[in-house]
Design a protein around this motif. Structure first.
Motif, short mmCIF file in Angstrom:
data_model
loop_
_atom_site.label_atom_id
_atom_site.label_comp_id
_atom_site.label_asym_id
_atom_site.label_seq_id
_atom_site.Cartn_x
_atom_site.Cartn_y
_atom_site.Cartn_z
N SER A 291 0.84 -1.20 0.00
CA SER A 291 0.00 0.00 0.00
C SER A 291 0.87 1.24 0.00
O SER A 291 1.97 1.24 0.56
CB SER A 291 -0.92 0.01 1.23
N ARG A 318 -4.27 1.46 6.80
CA ARG A 318 -4.30 2.39 5.66
C ARG A 318 -3.92 3.79 6.14
O ARG A 318 -4.08 4.13 7.32
CB ARG A 318 -5.69 2.43 5.03
N ARG A 335 -9.55 -1.40 8.76
CA ARG A 335 -8.49 -0.45 8.43
C ARG A 335 -7.12 -1.11 8.35
O ARG A 335 -6.17 -0.55 7.82
CB ARG A 335 -8.44 0.66 9.48
N THR A 337 -4.22 -3.51 7.09
CA THR A 337 -3.82 -4.13 5.82
C THR A 337 -3.49 -5.61 6.05
O THR A 337 -3.40 -6.07 7.18
CB THR A 337 -2.59 -3.42 5.24
#
Length: 449
Positions: A291, A318, A335, A337
């Protein structure tokens, strides 16, 4: 949580099993003219040491508390680690190691014996468990005492109290006046007499209680009893006077302990950096690949004397995780990952805090630092919450290895009881004990989010 007395008994069972296994190996697999204990002293000592060490680290003594399948996994993994470690440690000594056949037989026998007594225990828990019969002296907050014992010592039974009759049904039946406590304890077969904060004790009653103690009954203050048996401080029972008079809280009064703890922190952090460096590098790469956003997450936390400092962690959520403000992490938090879920589970996300320890913002062992938004709220609702800030926060701590992840005010209250136990009883030996238990928690993740 298993009390220290029960754990010592269970450890003796494992030690006996390993000794018996060694004796059988000596008869079946060692040359007749040799003795497993005399001629293979080193190998036997290595075996005993590593088996007991990994049983302890992996917390293989929650017998009757956790599911039997979990106990089997813990014991088998401990046995595998022990046999590898003992074989590796004794490899440089030709006469101090067992051959492969003896090593394999020793592993099979040890596992059969150690799992065998656990299976017997699980099937006969009711018959083997000693029931503590508790007589309360006093009635104030007796309902809380009943709740504490139900949580920490579920097999204990409160038979009633002596004192003024009370309308609170949680206190149980009033069995008589305090001056008759000795006769009541004898007639009701009480094994433990717990003194509540409001216990009406004069010189005559104190003399009777001393006589009961000398006759073999446990007579103890509820706060001291809970501290030593369950290893946390019951917030509902403590007050300023007791905290002032009780022993402990020596870190802030003994400069030598404070300096020794700081040296211990620096040494452990530097040693940990060696195996942690490649793990941290790989973690950073995986976070970046999954991410967008920074690899390291910075956040203000409350430290010593409620001063804020910046804590460093690997980013596991995130980048927009808190766009609506600070919130507790929850189970299956959307939220988090995929990489974040794993590194939280095995605590890798905390490794950058080694830098916080080297800077002096944190200690290796201590209460986990919280955010000021949460601290301000918890201080209003939980008595003595500020006491956890009289020592440096830690990378790991007593509450972290004894209680699963907390995400509510009630969880914070419970974890505070463990934190207060640590602050009161802080020592290097306790820190080492927590390090060993942390290894077990990492291998068997509990409640990480």
């Amino acid at each position: 949580m298993v009390s220290r007395y029960r754990m010592a008994l269970l450890q003796c069972m494992d030690l006996l099993c390993i000794l018996v296994a060694l004796g059988i190996v000596g008869v079946l697999a060692i040359e007749p003219e040799l003795s497993v204990f005399d001629d293979y002293t080193g190998a036997s000592l290595f075996t005993i040491f590593f088996y007991m060490l990994f049983f302890y680290i992996l917390d293989a003594y929650s017998v009757g508390v956790e599911d039997f399948r979990d106990s089997v996994v813990r014991v088998l993994l401990a046995g595998v680690l022990a046999i590898i470690s003992s074989a590796t440690s004794s490899y440089v000594f030709d006469h101090w190691r067992f051959d492969r056949a003896s090593t394999g037989l020793l592993f099979v026998l040890s596992m059969c014996f150690c799992l065998g007594w656990r299976l017997f225990y699980y099937r006969n828990t009711d018959k083997l468990t000693f029931q503590m019969r508790v007589l309360l002296v006093g009635v104030d907050r007796a309902g809380k005492v009943r709740q504490l014992l139900a949580e920490g010592l579920p097999t204990a039974r409160i038979i009633g109290y002596v004192g003024e009759p009370d309308m609170d049904p949680d206190a149980g039946p009033c069995l008589g006046a305090p001056y008759d406590v000795l006769n009541i304890a004898r007639d009701r077969r009480a094994t433990t007499i717990l003194l509540l904060p409001d216990a009406p004790i004069d010189d005559d009653i104190a003399h009777d209680l001393l006589e009961a103690k000398l006759r073999g009954r446990m007579v103890v203050d509820i706060r001291s009893f809970y501290e030593h048996v369950v290893q946390r401080l019951p917030i509902s029972q403590i007050n300023d006077e007791w905290l002032l008079q009780t022993e402990g809280f020596s870190l802030n009064t003994r400069g030598s302990l404070r300096r020794l703890k700081r040296a211990f922190d620096v040494l452990i952090s530097l040693v940990l950096l060696v195996p942690a460096a490649p793990i941290m590098a790989l973690t950073a790469l995986l976070i970046r690949l999954e991410s967008p956003g920074p690899v390291i997450y910075r956040q203000d936390r409350v430290g010593l004397h409620e001063r804020e400092f910046t804590v460093y962690k690997f980013r596991s959520m995130r980048t927009d995780a808190e766009k609506d403000g600070a919130v507790w992490a929850s189970a299956n938090d959307s939220r988090v990952t995929r990489v974040g879920k794993f590194i939280r589970k095995v605590r890798i996300d905390e490794l950058p805090q080694i830098w916080n320890i080297l800077k002096g913002d944190m200690s290796f062992i201590g209460p986990r630092p919280e955010r000021m938004a949460f601290v301000s709220k918890l201080k209003e609702h939980i008595p003595y919450y500020s006491l956890r800030h009289t020592v440096k926060p830690g990378l790991t701590g007593w509450a972290q290895v004894c209680y699963p992840y907390g995400a509510s005010e009630e969880d914070s209250r419970r974890k505070l009881e463990y934190d207060l136990y640590y602050v009161k009883n802080m020592s290097i030996l306790l820190d080492i004990h927590i390090i060993f238990k942390t290894v077990g928690v990492v291998l068997f993740p509990k409640g990480a989010r």
